[in-house]
Design a protein around this motif. Structure first.
Motif, PDB file in Angstrom:
ATOM      1  N   GLY A   5     -32.100  22.178  65.504  1.00 29.83           N
ATOM      2  CA  GLY A   5     -33.129  21.775  64.942  1.00 29.83           C
ATOM      3  C   GLY A   5     -33.359  20.397  64.685  1.00 29.83           C
ATOM      4  O   GLY A   5     -32.843  19.592  65.513  1.00 29.83           O
ATOM      5  N   LEU A   6     -33.668  19.628  63.613  1.00 29.13           N
ATOM      6  CA  LEU A   6     -33.909  18.062  63.387  1.00 29.13           C
ATOM      7  C   LEU A   6     -32.669  17.595  63.087  1.00 29.13           C
ATOM      8  O   LEU A   6     -32.113  17.895  61.837  1.00 29.13           O
ATOM      9  N   HIS A   7     -32.216  16.568  63.774  1.00 34.48           N
ATOM     10  CA  HIS A   7     -30.864  16.097  63.504  1.00 34.48           C
ATOM     11  C   HIS A   7     -30.774  14.527  63.498  1.00 34.48           C
ATOM     12  O   HIS A   7     -29.829  13.907  63.256  1.00 34.48           O
ATOM     13  N   ILE A   8     -31.880  13.834  63.893  1.00 33.53           N
ATOM     14  CA  ILE A   8     -31.952  12.325  64.188  1.00 33.53           C
ATOM     15  C   ILE A   8     -33.199  11.896  63.415  1.00 33.53           C
ATOM     16  O   ILE A   8     -34.301  12.252  63.386  1.00 33.53           O
ATOM     17  N   VAL A  34     -45.575  10.338  60.167  1.00 32.61           N
ATOM     18  CA  VAL A  34     -45.727   9.736  58.763  1.00 32.61           C
ATOM     19  C   VAL A  34     -45.015  10.211  57.627  1.00 32.61           C
ATOM     20  O   VAL A  34     -44.805   9.641  56.747  1.00 32.61           O
ATOM     21  N   GLY A  35     -43.827  11.069  58.140  1.00 33.28           N
ATOM     22  CA  GLY A  35     -42.933  11.402  57.131  1.00 33.28           C
ATOM     23  C   GLY A  35     -41.832  12.340  57.630  1.00 33.28           C
ATOM     24  O   GLY A  35     -41.881  12.934  58.682  1.00 33.28           O
ATOM     25  N   CYS A  36     -40.684  12.192  56.680  1.00 33.97           N
ATOM     26  CA  CYS A  36     -39.657  13.141  57.189  1.00 33.97           C
ATOM     27  C   CYS A  36     -39.087  13.659  55.906  1.00 33.97           C
ATOM     28  O   CYS A  36     -39.007  12.991  54.787  1.00 33.97           O
ATOM     29  N   THR A  37     -38.545  15.023  55.884  1.00 33.33           N
ATOM     30  CA  THR A  37     -37.861  15.312  54.345  1.00 33.33           C
ATOM     31  C   THR A  37     -36.291  16.078  54.825  1.00 33.33           C
ATOM     32  O   THR A  37     -36.069  16.609  55.619  1.00 33.33           O
ATOM     33  N   LEU A  38     -35.439  15.270  53.975  1.00 38.45           N
ATOM     34  CA  LEU A  38     -34.128  15.740  54.006  1.00 38.45           C
ATOM     35  C   LEU A  38     -33.725  16.632  52.765  1.00 38.45           C
ATOM     36  O   LEU A  38     -34.092  16.146  51.649  1.00 38.45           O
ATOM     37  N   CYS A  39     -33.232  17.741  52.912  1.00 39.47           N
ATOM     38  CA  CYS A  39     -32.752  18.559  52.038  1.00 39.47           C
ATOM     39  C   CYS A  39     -31.237  18.591  51.554  1.00 39.47           C
ATOM     40  O   CYS A  39     -30.660  18.366  52.538  1.00 39.47           O
ATOM     41  N   VAL A  40     -30.866  18.389  50.651  1.00 36.64           N
ATOM     42  CA  VAL A  40     -29.709  18.314  49.835  1.00 36.64           C
ATOM     43  C   VAL A  40     -29.333  18.998  48.865  1.00 36.64           C
ATOM     44  O   VAL A  40     -30.206  19.730  48.176  1.00 36.64           O
ATOM     45  N   ALA A  41     -28.031  19.626  48.794  1.00 36.52           N
ATOM     46  CA  ALA A  41     -27.483  20.290  47.400  1.00 36.52           C
ATOM     47  C   ALA A  41     -28.124  19.595  46.077  1.00 36.52           C
ATOM     48  O   ALA A  41     -28.130  18.546  46.117  1.00 36.52           O
ATOM     49  N   ASP A  42     -28.307  20.302  45.321  1.00 38.02           N
ATOM     50  CA  ASP A  42     -28.804  19.890  44.177  1.00 38.02           C
ATOM     51  C   ASP A  42     -28.172  18.961  43.477  1.00 38.02           C
ATOM     52  O   ASP A  42     -28.660  17.976  42.867  1.00 38.02           O
ATOM     53  N   ASP A  43     -26.810  19.379  43.218  1.00 41.68           N
ATOM     54  CA  ASP A  43     -25.947  18.342  42.559  1.00 41.68           C
ATOM     55  C   ASP A  43     -25.739  17.018  43.473  1.00 41.68           C
ATOM     56  O   ASP A  43     -25.146  16.154  43.059  1.00 41.68           O
ATOM     57  N   GLU A  44     -26.123  17.057  44.543  1.00 45.29           N
ATOM     58  CA  GLU A  44     -25.891  15.754  45.300  1.00 45.29           C
ATOM     59  C   GLU A  44     -27.311  15.007  45.711  1.00 45.29           C
ATOM     60  O   GLU A  44     -26.980  13.910  46.163  1.00 45.29           O
ATOM     61  N   LEU A  45     -28.285  15.249  45.115  1.00 49.59           N
ATOM     62  CA  LEU A  45     -29.349  14.395  45.326  1.00 49.59           C
ATOM     63  C   LEU A  45     -29.162  13.084  44.706  1.00 49.59           C
ATOM     64  O   LEU A  45     -29.661  12.279  45.275  1.00 49.59           O
ATOM     65  N   VAL A 105     -36.667  24.159  48.256  1.00 51.56           N
ATOM     66  CA  VAL A 105     -36.993  24.364  49.588  1.00 51.56           C
ATOM     67  C   VAL A 105     -36.525  25.656  49.948  1.00 51.56           C
ATOM     68  O   VAL A 105     -35.573  25.829  50.610  1.00 51.56           O
ATOM     69  N   PRO A 106     -37.408  26.738  49.704  1.00 49.87           N
ATOM     70  CA  PRO A 106     -36.831  28.068  50.180  1.00 49.87           C
ATOM     71  C   PRO A 106     -36.974  28.080  51.547  1.00 49.87           C
ATOM     72  O   PRO A 106     -37.963  27.618  52.104  1.00 49.87           O
ATOM     73  N   GLY A 107     -35.780  28.737  52.268  1.00 49.47           N
ATOM     74  CA  GLY A 107     -35.929  28.836  53.634  1.00 49.47           C
ATOM     75  C   GLY A 107     -35.545  27.623  54.220  1.00 49.47           C
ATOM     76  O   GLY A 107     -36.137  27.171  55.432  1.00 49.47           O
ATOM     77  N   GLY A 108     -34.840  26.608  53.762  1.00 45.53           N
ATOM     78  CA  GLY A 108     -34.730  25.300  54.348  1.00 45.53           C
ATOM     79  C   GLY A 108     -33.722  25.389  55.478  1.00 45.53           C
ATOM     80  O   GLY A 108     -33.388  26.451  55.927  1.00 45.53           O
ATOM     81  N   PRO A 109     -33.189  24.071  55.727  1.00 47.02           N
ATOM     82  CA  PRO A 109     -32.150  24.233  56.929  1.00 47.02           C
ATOM     83  C   PRO A 109     -30.822  24.934  56.566  1.00 47.02           C
ATOM     84  O   PRO A 109     -30.534  25.286  55.641  1.00 47.02           O
ATOM     85  N   PRO A 110     -30.361  25.414  57.857  1.00 46.84           N
ATOM     86  CA  PRO A 110     -29.145  26.664  57.599  1.00 46.84           C
ATOM     87  C   PRO A 110     -27.796  25.631  57.135  1.00 46.84           C
ATOM     88  O   PRO A 110     -27.148  26.600  56.587  1.00 46.84           O
ATOM     89  N   ALA A 111     -27.902  24.549  57.060  1.00 50.47           N
ATOM     90  CA  ALA A 111     -26.668  23.788  56.577  1.00 50.47           C
ATOM     91  C   ALA A 111     -27.133  22.414  55.735  1.00 50.47           C
ATOM     92  O   ALA A 111     -28.049  21.836  56.171  1.00 50.47           O
ATOM     93  N   LEU A 112     -26.394  22.177  54.676  1.00 48.45           N
ATOM     94  CA  LEU A 112     -26.639  21.027  54.006  1.00 48.45           C
ATOM     95  C   LEU A 112     -25.581  19.888  53.922  1.00 48.45           C
ATOM     96  O   LEU A 112     -24.607  20.275  54.258  1.00 48.45           O
ATOM     97  N   PRO A 113     -26.117  18.643  53.860  1.00 45.02           N
ATOM     98  CA  PRO A 113     -27.507  18.178  54.057  1.00 45.02           C
ATOM     99  C   PRO A 113     -28.084  18.323  55.349  1.00 45.02           C
ATOM    100  O   PRO A 113     -27.451  18.372  56.456  1.00 45.02           O
ATOM    101  N   GLY A 114     -29.525  18.629  55.390  1.00 47.96           N
ATOM    102  CA  GLY A 114     -30.040  18.849  56.737  1.00 47.96           C
ATOM    103  C   GLY A 114     -31.563  18.307  56.614  1.00 47.96           C
ATOM    104  O   GLY A 114     -32.158  18.683  55.538  1.00 47.96           O
ATOM    105  N   PHE A 115     -31.890  17.914  57.692  1.00 44.96           N
ATOM    106  CA  PHE A 115     -33.573  17.580  57.801  1.00 44.96           C
ATOM    107  C   PHE A 115     -34.303  18.914  57.892  1.00 44.96           C
ATOM    108  O   PHE A 115     -34.116  19.630  58.819  1.00 44.96           O
ATOM    109  N   ALA A 116     -35.181  19.023  57.017  1.00 43.87           N
ATOM    110  CA  ALA A 116     -35.893  20.117  56.904  1.00 43.87           C
ATOM    111  C   ALA A 116     -37.132  20.080  57.772  1.00 43.87           C
ATOM    112  O   ALA A 116     -37.591  21.268  58.390  1.00 43.87           O
TER     113      ALA A 116
END
Length: 319
Positions: free
Chosen positions: A116-119, A208-219, A258-269
């Motif tokens: 997936g998206l890593h860069i 024009v955009g990128c989304t990074l998903c992180v654990a709630d307590d790490e935001l 983000v339901p169904g977000g990346p399989p590992a956190l933090p991760g670009f969704a």
């Protein structure tokens, strides 16, 4: 507020099967050139063989989406690929091989997390100034490196200069050149006269955009980290922290949103592409049998399952 970061230079997907990845992106309506891979000898005088990584770029008006896969020494290249022999003095060959193999190892580690998206690479009008700012605030990086990048012009393919830096793994447990979420850096391209950019069947114009998903307590900590990287404050709203760049955004979002977000956190969704005509985009996706939805006005979303592990939001330029 820093002004040495412009917008988004590119995002990159790490794929296990380059041939399937290229086919997927062509089905999505992107113009995807054949992949390329550097070739180097294992020792002075030896035959040059593919090494490092094979990649291709979906070129947009100002930026691009990269698709890349690690390639082992002597491993067969993906279908329709071309090799690019690299000439290097014998005394510099070991160092270059080590750097290329190290970069490939980082890509392999990303792939081990999930395809997936890593860069994510930001664009800079003055990368030396960006490096000085990062030094001043204690952000580790590998220094500014000069490379050559291929571009297409009316006279054929030309190699032109570009410069980049990568953030060091300043988070505990992250190796040099790779943060927990993947590869993060800054690039500066020299202006080029006559560069030609392809058109795309889905009407894509710009990244024009990128989304990074992180654990709630790490935001909060993730937002603080990116405020330091970018030299600007985030806009906070509920489970998100958004950075406004030049005609682009980076959004950090809590995993619970983000339901169904990346399989590992933090991760670009996922990432967002501006298009000329959303009707053209939807017509192409429907004809190609690509699953999609309209989550909000002026936007079409293709799920990660249909787009190499990263959601693509196609957005009307008017929004």
């Amino acid at each position: 507020m820093g002004d040495d970061i412009g917008g988004l230079h590119h995002v990159g997907l790490v794929a296990a099967d380059m041939s399937a990845a290229v086919e997927t992106y062509r089905r999505l309506g992107f113009t995807v050139p054949p992949p390329a891979c550097p070739a180097l000898p294992a020792a002075p005088g030896a035959l040059a063989r593919p090494v490092g990584a094979a990649n291709t770029h979906v070129y947009l008006r100002r930026n691009f989406v990269e698709i890349v896969t690690p390639v082992g020494d002597g491993q067969p290249l993906p279908d329709d690929s071309r090799t690019i022999p690299i000439e290097v003095p014998d005394d510099r060959l070991p160092g270059l091989l080590a750097a290329v193999r190290g970069a490939a190892a980082n890509l392999a580690a990303c792939l081990d997390r999930f395809p997936g998206l890593h860069i994510l690479i930001f664009d800079s009008p003055d990368i030396d100034r960006a490096a000085r700012r990062l030094d001043a605030v204690g952000v580790g990086h590998g220094g500014v490196h000069a490379i050559q990048r291929p571009i297409e012009t009316g006279d054929g393919t030309r190699m032109v200069p570009a410069r980049y830096l990568e953030f060091d793994g300043d988070v505990p447990g992250a190796p040099s050149g790779r943060l927990p979420e993947g590869r993060l850096g800054i690039a500066e391209n020299a202006p080029v006269d006559g560069e030609q950019r392809p058109t795309h069947a889905n009407g894509a114009v710009d990244l024009v955009g990128c989304t990074l998903c992180v654990a709630d307590d790490e935001l909060p900590e993730a937002a603080r980290r990116y405020e330091t990287y970018l030299g600007r404050a985030a806009r906070r709203a509920g489970p998100t922290a958004t950075f406004d760049l030049d005609d682009a955004t980076l959004t950090l979002v809590a995993a619970s949103a983000v339901p169904g977000g990346p399989p590992a956190l933090p991760g670009f969704a996922g990432y967002t592409i501006a298009v000329r005509d959303l009707t053209q985009t939807e017509d192409h996706l429907r004809a190609a049998g690509v699953p999609h939805a309209r989550p909000r006005a002026g936007e079409i979303a293709v799920p990660a399952s249909a787009a190499l592990g990263a959601t693509i939001a196609f957005r009307s330029q008017a929004h």
